[in-house]
Write an enzyme that holds these catalytic residues in place. Sequence first.
Site, PDB file in Angstrom:
ATOM      1  N   LYS A  44       6.455  -4.251  -5.542  1.00  0.00           N
ATOM      2  CA  LYS A  44       7.814  -4.782  -5.635  1.00  0.00           C
ATOM      3  C   LYS A  44       8.704  -4.008  -6.602  1.00  0.00           C
ATOM      4  CE  LYS A  44       7.340  -8.115  -2.696  1.00  0.00           C
ATOM      5  NZ  LYS A  44       8.193  -8.328  -1.547  1.00  0.00           N
ATOM      6  N   SER A 261      -3.901 -10.536  -2.271  1.00  0.00           N
ATOM      7  CA  SER A 261      -3.328 -10.119  -0.973  1.00  0.00           C
ATOM      8  C   SER A 261      -3.948  -8.805  -0.511  1.00  0.00           C
ATOM      9  CB  SER A 261      -1.803 -10.005  -1.038  1.00  0.00           C
ATOM     10  OG  SER A 261      -1.389  -8.773  -1.584  1.00  0.00           O
TER      11      SER A 261
END
Length: 315
Positions: A44, A261
Amino acid sequence: MTVYNSVLDMIGNTPVVDVSGLSPDPSVRILAKMEGQNPAGSVKDRIALSMITEAEADGTLRPGATIIEPSSGNTGIAMAMICRIRGYELKIVLPENVSIERRQLLDVYGAEIIPSPGEEGSNGAVRRAQKLADENPDWVFLYQYGNEANPRAHYRTTGPEIWRDVPDITHFVAGLGTSGTLLGVGTYLKEQNPEVKVLAVEPPSGEQVEGLRSLEDGYIPPVFDKWGGYDLLDGKSIVRPRESLEHTRMLADVGIFSGISAGAALAGARKVAEKIDRGVIVFVISDYGWKYLSTGAWTLDLDEATANAEKVIYF
Ligand SMILES: Cc1ncc(COP(=O)(O)O)c(C=O)c1O
């Protein structure tokens, strides 16, 4: 050795590691794109930098501005780092039940936390941020789910890096959160070679795998439709929370201390590997394991760790 002027110049250009030893079929290679190497710790960093830089360039963001963003995880942390450096005030709407490490990292960079009800999850945080942005028109709402600077960051950086380092790639596998990674990288790779398959990893509807969402749960991020959505994706792999943890532990076997994830993405990549005769699969390690230590993901009995991981929101 390069000397960087700022940690922001260290965003991107992450390495790829061959983890084919974890492939169920020796004719199918599996490679990991190591996004935990970014300075604030995740994939991110790329989109936070691109959203802020584009908003500065088009005049939306002026010196000393206040930014509001719903994020229970990596986007908030990356934005907090950049806002601290650039002198913006940042307010993060955060579900009450996120892991303690996320709160602590936001505190490190001095972001203000606005709590939203845990039971409403990340969608509740999005609604609250939207309402606060409407009530405070001078605040800047960059909104990762709807901002095309998100997939554009991956189209401009992550995609070209993968193509440069793995020109024989046949499949790209990544988790779906905002969908920015999948659609930005996927669009770029298909422009280079239309044969490359792009596959999303999702939890089953109603189940939690941190960082990821099921499109069947009722919220389709606007960037998904704007960037080709279902037309671009070649398929999806459904991965359950327990499998995500099992594969997160498997990554530790090859020395990779990843977030959960990434375990889901590896599980998805291995399912793809089982279905094809030969190929080169690249999957994304979105972040490393530090923020998940409090869940006992590596150390507790698998049932207990799964129950813990389901209680906490990481998205
Ligand atoms: C740990 C983690 N993995 C995967 C994703 C999904 O990435 P994207 O939002 O680009 O779909 C996110 C998004 O928040 C994340 O925080």
